[in-house]
Design a protein around this motif. Structure first.
Motif: not given
Length: 373
Positions: A326-332, A335-339
């Motif tokens: 994303g803008r200046d960030c990201g999700l890790i 199996r679909g669950e955000i860490l």
């Protein structure tokens, strides 16, 4: 009408089982991957190094060109150190085939029509029997017998099949059935048509490929289309993706084709979105770096590298592990669950790679504690 899982997997054409050394093929055995060295076979050290690289990439047997006595002379040295079964590619001189078998090579690729008189074919078949070797009858649309070209008006699928049947008869008349057949052309439609015709007439395993397919991109696309059609129809027991490129890339392409049809799996599958105007990170570099980090990993799992939250944990929920930028960030996520959420473009890749290393360590620890039967 509900689609069953069996509808999503190709139904293999039943064939007899043959063997190349300790590697069985045909029958209920998986589609096998092979390639060919492009080193000078006379350079045993360079050839062995390439064979080792191919084996590491997942190649299950390797073909070597044996054009002369000098190359035949180093075959014992190559055979002694090879990590996978070897196939000698022989044309015109049946004595080279005999030398290869004496050196211990487990397979031959020959065209029985171009190694001379029937007595020569007899000698080769007798030697193959004595050594328990496998023979591939290699028919190529560009080198068909002149009489067949005249009879069929060119290198048609029917002409290719007639050539294959004639050569197969030479082996069968001598009580030899440890053979497979290939019918290769640079034309995808012609190749597909030829294999379909031959499959109606013989029960021997088929080696499939599109010959002279081209450079990396063009050749991979052409091979993917042709081999994909054949494999989906259940045709093909061994395959080679022929590329004007490093043969290791042939092996990788072959595995991706097999993976895409659910026929075999090796190593991680990396899924990544094609990018669009919503993408606010350098997704191409991210995906390529993840791919580099996973080079050589053989465990089977899915990694997602997605360009935005739209294609993030939602669309990639089935991935074992992934990231969404994303803008200046990201999700890790797993199996679909955000860490966790990572802020800063420069931190996203290193953080994800650390998470990926931890994921692999867990996988390997679990495999050690619960080994496969």
């Amino acid at each position: 009408m509900t689609t069953s899982p069996s509808d999503l997997t190709p139904r293999r054409r039943p064939t007899r089982t043959i063997s190349l050394g300790k590697v069985a093929m045909g029958g209920a055995h998986p589609v096998r991957v092979q390639s060919m060295t492009n080193t000078d076979t006379r350079d045993a050290e360079a050839t062995l190094a390439q064979v080792a690289r191919l084996a590491e990439a997942g190649c299950e047997f390797v073909r070597l060109a044996v054009p002369d006595e000098t190359s035949a002379a180093v075959l014992p040295q190559i055979q002694a150190a090879a990590p996978v079964p070897l196939i000698a590619d022989i044309h015109f001189d049946h004595r080279l085939a005999l030398r290869a078998l004496e050196a211990g090579l487990q397979g031959l690729r020959i065209n029985p029509g171009n190694i001379g008189a029937k007595a020569n074919v007899d000698r080769v078949v007798d030697a193959a029997k004595a050594h328990g070797a496998c023979i591939r009858i290699g028919v190529n649309g560009g080198s068909l017998e002149k009489e067949l070209l005249r009879q069929y008006g060119g290198a048609t699928p029917e002409a290719m099949v007639a050539s294959a049947l004639g050569h197969a008869a030479l082996l069968e008349q001598r009580g030899f059935d440890n053979f497979k057949i290939s019918l290769k052309s640079s034309s995808v439609p012609r190749t597909v048509a030829a294999y379909r015709l031959l499959a109606e007439k013989l029960d021997c395993p088929l080696h499939i490929g599109i010959t002279e397919a081209g450079t990396l991109l063009r050749g991979a696309v052409k091979s993917g289309v042709g081999l994909g059609i054949l494999l989906w129809e259940g045709l093909g027991d061994t395959l080679r993706v022929s590329l004007t490129a490093d043969p290791v890339l042939e092996v990788r392409a072959a595995w991706e084709i097999l993976r895409s049809l659910g026929l075999r799996q090796r190593g991680p599958e990396i899924i990544s979105c094609p990018t669009c105007g919503r993408t606010e990170i350098d997704l191409q570099d991210l995906a390529e770096e993840v791919e580099r980090r996973l080079d050589g990993v053989t465990e089977v799992f899915t990694v997602a590298v997605m360009g935005c939250v739209v294609n993030g944990p939602g669309e990639a929920r089935e991935a074992d592990i992934g990231l969404a930028g994303g803008r200046d960030c990201g999700l890790i996520f797993r199996r679909g669950e955000i860490l966790r959420k990572v802020r800063g473009r420069d931190d996203l890749l290193p953080e994800f790679l650390r998470e990926l290393d931890a994921f692999l360590a867990e996988r390997r620890a679990t495999r050690t504690l619960n080994p496969e039967p």
